[in-house]
Scaffold this active site. Sequence first.
Site, PDB file in Angstrom:
ATOM      1  N   ARG A  93      -9.117  -1.810  -5.290  1.00 53.68           N
ATOM      2  CA  ARG A  93      -8.395  -2.621  -4.880  1.00 53.68           C
ATOM      3  C   ARG A  93      -7.084  -2.198  -4.431  1.00 53.68           C
ATOM      4  O   ARG A  93      -6.310  -2.608  -3.364  1.00 53.68           O
ATOM      5  CB  ARG A  93      -7.388  -3.384  -6.681  1.00 53.68           C
ATOM      6  CG  ARG A  93      -6.865  -4.057  -6.608  1.00 53.68           C
ATOM      7  CD  ARG A  93      -5.475  -3.662  -7.099  1.00 53.68           C
ATOM      8  NE  ARG A  93      -5.367  -2.571  -7.508  1.00 53.68           N
ATOM      9  CZ  ARG A  93      -4.346  -1.744  -7.566  1.00 53.68           C
ATOM     10  NH1 ARG A  93      -2.626  -2.130  -6.385  1.00 53.68           N
ATOM     11  NH2 ARG A  93      -3.641  -0.797  -8.508  1.00 53.68           N
ATOM     12  N   ASP A  94      -6.779  -0.819  -5.233  1.00 58.13           N
ATOM     13  CA  ASP A  94      -5.111  -0.613  -4.608  1.00 58.13           C
ATOM     14  C   ASP A  94      -5.302  -0.032  -2.708  1.00 58.13           C
ATOM     15  O   ASP A  94      -5.144  -0.359  -2.114  1.00 58.13           O
ATOM     16  CB  ASP A  94      -5.122   0.738  -5.145  1.00 58.13           C
ATOM     17  CG  ASP A  94      -3.868   1.317  -5.614  1.00 58.13           C
ATOM     18  OD1 ASP A  94      -2.705   0.942  -3.585  1.00 58.13           O
ATOM     19  OD2 ASP A  94      -3.233   1.567  -6.272  1.00 58.13           O
ATOM     20  N   HIS A 115      -1.429   7.912 -12.177  1.00 56.41           N
ATOM     21  CA  HIS A 115      -1.480   6.895 -10.515  1.00 56.41           C
ATOM     22  C   HIS A 115      -0.496   7.366  -9.740  1.00 56.41           C
ATOM     23  O   HIS A 115      -0.049   7.421  -9.828  1.00 56.41           O
ATOM     24  CB  HIS A 115      -1.437   5.648 -11.345  1.00 56.41           C
ATOM     25  CG  HIS A 115      -1.807   4.590 -10.131  1.00 56.41           C
ATOM     26  ND1 HIS A 115      -3.290   3.759  -9.793  1.00 56.41           N
ATOM     27  CD2 HIS A 115      -0.929   4.699  -8.672  1.00 56.41           C
ATOM     28  CE1 HIS A 115      -3.012   3.345  -9.113  1.00 56.41           C
ATOM     29  NE2 HIS A 115      -1.499   3.575  -8.706  1.00 56.41           N
ATOM     30  N   HIS A 120      -0.050   8.378  -6.209  1.00 59.44           N
ATOM     31  CA  HIS A 120       0.188   8.534  -4.676  1.00 59.44           C
ATOM     32  C   HIS A 120       0.264   8.900  -3.683  1.00 59.44           C
ATOM     33  O   HIS A 120       0.510  10.496  -4.370  1.00 59.44           O
ATOM     34  CB  HIS A 120       0.764   6.927  -3.720  1.00 59.44           C
ATOM     35  CG  HIS A 120       0.516   5.967  -4.385  1.00 59.44           C
ATOM     36  ND1 HIS A 120      -0.577   4.883  -3.741  1.00 59.44           N
ATOM     37  CD2 HIS A 120      -0.107   5.074  -5.216  1.00 59.44           C
ATOM     38  CE1 HIS A 120      -1.107   4.402  -3.611  1.00 59.44           C
ATOM     39  NE2 HIS A 120      -0.330   3.609  -5.833  1.00 59.44           N
ATOM     40  N   CYS A 176       0.527   0.168  -2.158  1.00 60.41           N
ATOM     41  CA  CYS A 176       1.688  -0.735  -2.414  1.00 60.41           C
ATOM     42  C   CYS A 176       2.259  -2.107  -1.006  1.00 60.41           C
ATOM     43  O   CYS A 176       3.170  -1.343  -0.248  1.00 60.41           O
ATOM     44  CB  CYS A 176       2.185  -1.646  -3.727  1.00 60.41           C
ATOM     45  SG  CYS A 176       3.183  -2.739  -3.469  1.00 60.41           S
ATOM     46  N   ASN A 178      -3.733   6.868  -2.307  1.00 60.85           N
ATOM     47  CA  ASN A 178      -3.955   7.263  -3.863  1.00 60.85           C
ATOM     48  C   ASN A 178      -4.029   8.588  -3.147  1.00 60.85           C
ATOM     49  O   ASN A 178      -5.480   8.722  -1.881  1.00 60.85           O
ATOM     50  CB  ASN A 178      -4.859   6.590  -4.282  1.00 60.85           C
ATOM     51  CG  ASN A 178      -4.001   5.218  -5.218  1.00 60.85           C
ATOM     52  OD1 ASN A 178      -4.378   4.407  -4.509  1.00 60.85           O
ATOM     53  ND2 ASN A 178      -3.812   4.845  -6.080  1.00 60.85           N
TER      54      ASN A 178
HETATM   55  P1  HMG Z   1       5.803 -16.363  -7.271  1.00 60.57           P
HETATM   56  O1  HMG Z   1       5.604 -16.986  -5.494  1.00 60.57           O
HETATM   57  O2  HMG Z   1       7.049 -15.864  -7.743  1.00 60.57           O
HETATM   58  O3  HMG Z   1       4.781 -17.332  -7.958  1.00 60.57           O
HETATM   59  O4  HMG Z   1       5.160 -15.334  -6.930  1.00 60.57           O
HETATM   60  P2  HMG Z   1       5.289 -18.745  -8.516  1.00 60.57           P
HETATM   61  O5  HMG Z   1       5.107 -18.703 -10.300  1.00 60.57           O
HETATM   62  O6  HMG Z   1       6.808 -18.852  -7.605  1.00 60.57           O
HETATM   63  O7  HMG Z   1       4.507 -19.828  -7.617  1.00 60.57           O
HETATM   64  C1  HMG Z   1       4.410 -20.101  -6.688  1.00 60.57           C
HETATM   65  C2  HMG Z   1       3.098 -20.689  -5.877  1.00 60.57           C
HETATM   66  O8  HMG Z   1       1.946 -19.991  -6.147  1.00 60.57           O
HETATM   67  C3  HMG Z   1       2.507 -21.644  -6.328  1.00 60.57           C
HETATM   68  O9  HMG Z   1       1.828 -22.451  -6.113  1.00 60.57           O
HETATM   69  C4  HMG Z   1       1.856 -21.032  -7.825  1.00 60.57           C
HETATM   70  O10 HMG Z   1       0.436 -21.908  -7.752  1.00 60.57           O
HETATM   71  C5  HMG Z   1       1.174 -19.651  -6.999  1.00 60.57           C
HETATM   72  P3  HMG Z   1       1.772 -23.871  -5.630  1.00 60.57           P
HETATM   73  O11 HMG Z   1       2.703 -24.784  -6.400  1.00 60.57           O
HETATM   74  O12 HMG Z   1       3.250 -23.921  -4.105  1.00 60.57           O
HETATM   75  O13 HMG Z   1       1.209 -24.163  -4.214  1.00 60.57           O
HETATM   76  N1  HMG Z   1       0.567 -18.659  -7.803  1.00 60.57           N
HETATM   77  C6  HMG Z   1      -0.556 -18.136  -7.522  1.00 60.57           C
HETATM   78  N2  HMG Z   1      -1.548 -18.719  -7.319  1.00 60.57           N
HETATM   79  C7  HMG Z   1      -2.201 -17.577  -6.876  1.00 60.57           C
HETATM   80  N3  HMG Z   1      -2.563 -16.091  -7.773  1.00 60.57           N
HETATM   81  C8  HMG Z   1      -1.823 -16.363  -8.622  1.00 60.57           C
HETATM   82  C9  HMG Z   1      -0.554 -17.113  -8.275  1.00 60.57           C
HETATM   83  N4  HMG Z   1       0.917 -17.165  -9.311  1.00 60.57           N
HETATM   84  C10 HMG Z   1       1.238 -17.950  -8.601  1.00 60.57           C
HETATM   85  N5  HMG Z   1      -1.439 -15.288  -9.782  1.00 60.57           N
HETATM   86  C11 HMG Z   1       2.688 -13.648  -7.745  1.00 60.57           C
HETATM   87  C12 HMG Z   1       4.341 -14.624  -8.444  1.00 60.57           C
HETATM   88  C13 HMG Z   1       3.330 -12.222  -9.016  1.00 60.57           C
HETATM   89  C14 HMG Z   1       1.476 -13.940  -7.946  1.00 60.57           C
HETATM   90  C15 HMG Z   1       3.344 -12.929  -6.202  1.00 60.57           C
HETATM   91  O14 HMG Z   1       4.628 -12.467  -5.871  1.00 60.57           O
HETATM   92  C16 HMG Z   1       2.305 -11.740  -5.733  1.00 60.57           C
HETATM   93  O15 HMG Z   1       1.279 -12.526  -5.770  1.00 60.57           O
HETATM   94  N6  HMG Z   1       2.305 -10.731  -5.851  1.00 60.57           N
HETATM   95  C17 HMG Z   1       1.618  -9.751  -5.160  1.00 60.57           C
HETATM   96  C18 HMG Z   1       1.993  -8.353  -6.057  1.00 60.57           C
HETATM   97  C19 HMG Z   1       0.872  -7.511  -5.507  1.00 60.57           C
HETATM   98  O16 HMG Z   1      -0.655  -8.454  -5.140  1.00 60.57           O
HETATM   99  N7  HMG Z   1       1.388  -6.220  -4.925  1.00 60.57           N
HETATM  100  C20 HMG Z   1       0.239  -5.254  -5.428  1.00 60.57           C
HETATM  101  C21 HMG Z   1      -0.764  -4.596  -6.212  1.00 60.57           C
HETATM  102  S1  HMG Z   1       0.483  -3.806  -7.668  1.00 60.57           S
HETATM  103  C22 HMG Z   1       0.741  -2.138  -6.832  1.00 60.57           C
HETATM  104  O17 HMG Z   1      -0.489  -1.878  -6.014  1.00 60.57           O
HETATM  105  C23 HMG Z   1       0.902  -0.986  -7.562  1.00 60.57           C
HETATM  106  C24 HMG Z   1       0.032  -0.063  -8.532  1.00 60.57           C
HETATM  107  O18 HMG Z   1      -1.250   1.284  -7.776  1.00 60.57           O
HETATM  108  C25 HMG Z   1       0.597   0.951  -9.478  1.00 60.57           C
HETATM  109  C26 HMG Z   1       1.436   1.962  -8.297  1.00 60.57           C
HETATM  110  O19 HMG Z   1       1.199   2.832  -7.158  1.00 60.57           O
HETATM  111  O20 HMG Z   1       2.426   2.106  -8.744  1.00 60.57           O
HETATM  112  C27 HMG Z   1      -1.055  -1.122  -9.755  1.00 60.57           C
HETATM  113 MG    MG Z   2      -1.006   2.070  -6.157  1.00 66.15          MG
END
Ligand code: HMG
Ligand code: MG
Length: 308
Positions: free
Chosen positions: A13-14, A206, A208, A239, A248
């Site tokens: 995933r990450d 966690h 990086h 990210c 990471n």
């Molecule tokens: P949004 O655009 O704010 O959501 O996305 P919305 O509720 O306004 O909806 C807009 C459209 O998106 C709608 O579709 C929804 O159905 C669709 P439309 O009606 O326009 O056709 N939608 C979705 N579709 C599929 N799956 C969903 C979803 N939600 C809404 N879940 C959202 C909000 C959070 C989904 C968006 O901003 C997003 O996908 N962000 C990506 C976040 C991400 O993956 N970040 C990386 C992982 S976190 C990380 O790496 C950190 C970590 O490793 C720890 C660390 O290192 O610190 C964990």
């Molecule tokens: Mg991370």
Amino acid sequence: MKEKIEVFEVGPRDGLQNERLILSTSDKVALIEELAAAGLNKIEAGAFVRPDRVPQMADSEQLHLELKKRSFGKDAYFLVPNLKGLERAMSAGISHIAVFTAVSESFNRKNIGMTVQESLALIRQIVDTAAQEGIRVRGYVSTVFGCPFEGRVSANKAIPVIEQLLSLELEQVSIGDTIGVASAKGVEEVIRPVLTSSDASRIAVHFHDTRGTALANALRSFELGVRTFDSSIGGLGGCPFAPGASGNLATEDLVYFFKEMDVETGVDYRALCETSLKLADRMKGRILSSRALQAYLANCQKNSVWDS
Ligand code: HMG
Ligand code: MG
């Protein structure tokens, strides 16, 4: 008795979310099976986030379907950012999810489009529904030590967010150094107080490794009592919404280090390195940053005592 740690593998995933090359579902399945065979039984496989925002994770439903056919799949974790993500996870029959928020507002907004308090309120709802469905939930807090937009983050600001997550029915909260800026001193300032009120089994770290400090931070966390460490095969990771973040802590580096400290990891080091080499091939010769892997590669013909 030998000390033991748990390695939580986040590479599928990450690691893969931050790669330009999108690995096929069958290559992901092979990678996850090999990781499991090497002894990693906690693996984060995918994410139910917006496929247009993170196309590398768009096959999460299909991936889970394939994994379910194998012995490992039922235990794989998938990230869930919101209720739509939960709905997708539930339709796919996922039994382990991970929710995430951050300490800094700017990063949280860029990452998931919400304030920190909005995301905590949403996480509460996700946790309640998940509990009714028998789904296990892990939590992440990002930008605990620093934010790509706001700079340094103080322990005083980070600890209340961590405590709010810990007050929920989450099996574990993983403390994230999203952009790899933490030092052992900063780690101590956060981890020591958190461990006074929470059992160590509920805390993970966690790190990086952007500035090469991840292993030192892992060691400090271990000395303070933490026993779960997130890491990523090959040192992949980052990210897409945190500019400047690199991979990471590499699983090979973590496992090598603790193996040499005589701490049980449950991971077969040689099998792990062989898995990394196969991954590099699947990624069209991608050079993986793990230092331990590079040494393994240089020494593997020689059967060196360190690399077995
Ligand atoms: P949004 O655009 O704010 O959501 O996305 P919305 O509720 O306004 O909806 C807009 C459209 O998106 C709608 O579709 C929804 O159905 C669709 P439309 O009606 O326009 O056709 N939608 C979705 N579709 C599929 N799956 C969903 C979803 N939600 C809404 N879940 C959202 C909000 C959070 C989904 C968006 O901003 C997003 O996908 N962000 C990506 C976040 C991400 O993956 N970040 C990386 C992982 S976190 C990380 O790496 C950190 C970590 O490793 C720890 C660390 O290192 O610190 C964990
Ligand atoms: Mg991370």
